[in-house]
Design a protein around this motif. Sequence first.
Motif, short mmCIF file in Angstrom:
data_model
loop_
_atom_site.label_atom_id
_atom_site.label_comp_id
_atom_site.label_asym_id
_atom_site.label_seq_id
_atom_site.Cartn_x
_atom_site.Cartn_y
_atom_site.Cartn_z
N VAL A 50 0.87 -1.25 -0.07
CA VAL A 50 0.03 0.14 -0.20
C VAL A 50 0.81 1.13 -0.08
O VAL A 50 1.73 1.30 0.92
CB VAL A 50 -0.75 0.00 1.27
CG1 VAL A 50 -1.75 1.42 1.11
CG2 VAL A 50 -1.73 -1.17 1.34
N THR A 51 0.95 2.07 -0.94
CA THR A 51 1.55 3.09 -0.93
C THR A 51 0.75 4.51 -1.04
O THR A 51 -0.39 4.41 -1.87
CB THR A 51 2.52 3.20 -2.52
OG1 THR A 51 2.69 1.92 -2.52
CG2 THR A 51 3.74 4.24 -2.40
N GLN A 52 1.00 5.43 -0.30
CA GLN A 52 0.34 6.62 -0.35
C GLN A 52 1.24 7.63 -1.49
O GLN A 52 2.39 7.87 -1.56
CB GLN A 52 0.32 7.58 0.70
CG GLN A 52 -0.45 8.77 0.99
CD GLN A 52 -0.66 9.58 2.12
OE1 GLN A 52 -0.07 8.92 2.98
NE2 GLN A 52 -1.45 10.47 2.16
N VAL A 53 0.28 7.97 -2.56
CA VAL A 53 1.06 8.62 -3.75
C VAL A 53 0.69 10.12 -3.71
O VAL A 53 1.63 10.81 -4.04
CB VAL A 53 0.31 8.19 -5.29
CG1 VAL A 53 1.15 8.82 -6.22
CG2 VAL A 53 0.28 6.66 -5.15
N ASP A 54 -0.42 10.45 -2.98
CA ASP A 54 -0.61 11.97 -2.84
C ASP A 54 -1.29 12.07 -1.75
O ASP A 54 -1.75 10.99 -1.09
CB ASP A 54 -1.33 12.42 -4.30
CG ASP A 54 -1.26 13.74 -4.58
OD1 ASP A 54 -0.94 14.54 -3.61
OD2 ASP A 54 -1.54 14.24 -5.51
N LYS A 55 -1.84 13.10 -1.29
CA LYS A 55 -2.59 13.61 -0.14
C LYS A 55 -3.89 12.65 -0.05
O LYS A 55 -3.84 12.05 0.96
CB LYS A 55 -3.11 14.92 -0.21
CG LYS A 55 -3.72 15.35 1.06
CD LYS A 55 -4.13 16.95 1.17
CE LYS A 55 -5.49 17.31 1.88
NZ LYS A 55 -6.69 16.69 1.16
N ASP A 56 -4.75 12.50 -0.94
CA ASP A 56 -5.64 11.40 -0.91
C ASP A 56 -5.55 10.66 -2.10
O ASP A 56 -6.81 9.94 -2.20
CB ASP A 56 -6.95 12.05 -0.90
CG ASP A 56 -7.15 13.35 -1.80
OD1 ASP A 56 -6.44 13.27 -3.01
OD2 ASP A 56 -8.16 14.20 -1.51
N LEU A 57 -4.40 10.03 -2.41
CA LEU A 57 -4.44 9.03 -3.66
C LEU A 57 -3.68 7.95 -2.82
O LEU A 57 -2.45 8.07 -2.58
CB LEU A 57 -3.93 9.67 -4.74
CG LEU A 57 -3.87 8.58 -5.71
CD1 LEU A 57 -5.33 8.06 -6.22
CD2 LEU A 57 -3.17 9.29 -7.17
N TYR A 58 -4.00 6.70 -3.14
CA TYR A 58 -3.34 5.50 -2.69
C TYR A 58 -3.28 4.38 -3.83
O TYR A 58 -4.13 4.36 -4.60
CB TYR A 58 -3.87 4.85 -1.62
CG TYR A 58 -3.84 5.80 -0.10
CD1 TYR A 58 -2.85 5.43 0.94
CD2 TYR A 58 -4.66 6.71 -0.04
CE1 TYR A 58 -2.82 6.08 2.01
CE2 TYR A 58 -4.50 7.36 1.13
CZ TYR A 58 -3.48 7.11 2.02
OH TYR A 58 -3.37 7.85 3.24
N GLN A 59 -1.98 3.71 -3.66
CA GLN A 59 -1.79 2.61 -4.60
C GLN A 59 -1.74 1.43 -3.92
O GLN A 59 -0.98 1.40 -3.11
CB GLN A 59 -0.64 2.94 -5.30
CG GLN A 59 -0.34 2.54 -6.73
CD GLN A 59 0.95 2.99 -7.43
OE1 GLN A 59 1.84 2.91 -6.89
NE2 GLN A 59 0.75 3.50 -8.62
N VAL A 60 -2.53 0.53 -4.29
CA VAL A 60 -2.50 -0.95 -3.74
C VAL A 60 -2.04 -1.97 -4.69
O VAL A 60 -2.78 -1.95 -5.67
CB VAL A 60 -3.93 -1.36 -3.02
CG1 VAL A 60 -3.90 -2.66 -2.67
CG2 VAL A 60 -4.29 -0.06 -1.83
#
Length: 151
Positions: free
Chosen positions: A50-60
């Motif tokens: 699980v990576t946080q890409v931006d303030k309210d964007l995540y990549q799973v």
Amino acid sequence: MLNIFEKRILVLTGVLSMLFIFSILYAKTGRRIDVPECLPYNKAYETPKVTQVDKDLYQVYAVAQMWQFQPSQIYIPVGSTVDFYLTSKDVVHGFNIFEKNVNMMAVYGGINKTTVRFDKPGVYKITCHEYCGVGHHNMQAEVIVNYPLPK
Ligand code: CUA
């Protein structure tokens, strides 16, 4: 030479194909519905994360294998958008988030992607909805959105 019926069939097939393509384009652009995509395969997708890409964007990176999903618990804040990249390490599994109308297949050697926004706090069950063996019915994970609620 084609006879009149063959010509009609060809025209009808062409019209239906165009209709199909336009309806997908309309869903993707006009109605902003996320259409699942197939991406070129890359071994990196086999490592769950699980990576946080931006303030309210995540990549799973979601990895299915008999009989579990990893990561099995995904914690995100309310209002987040999540890009799910899904693959399988063995057989074909399903990836269903009922409340979010997500319905994907996890396929060995393939990546499927979809984007989901979580606007309400709660626990969203991810379940396998493709029969994959004796442990199928226990195969699930969850997306935990601001839960328990912060004080
Ligand atoms: Cu995995 Cu059913």
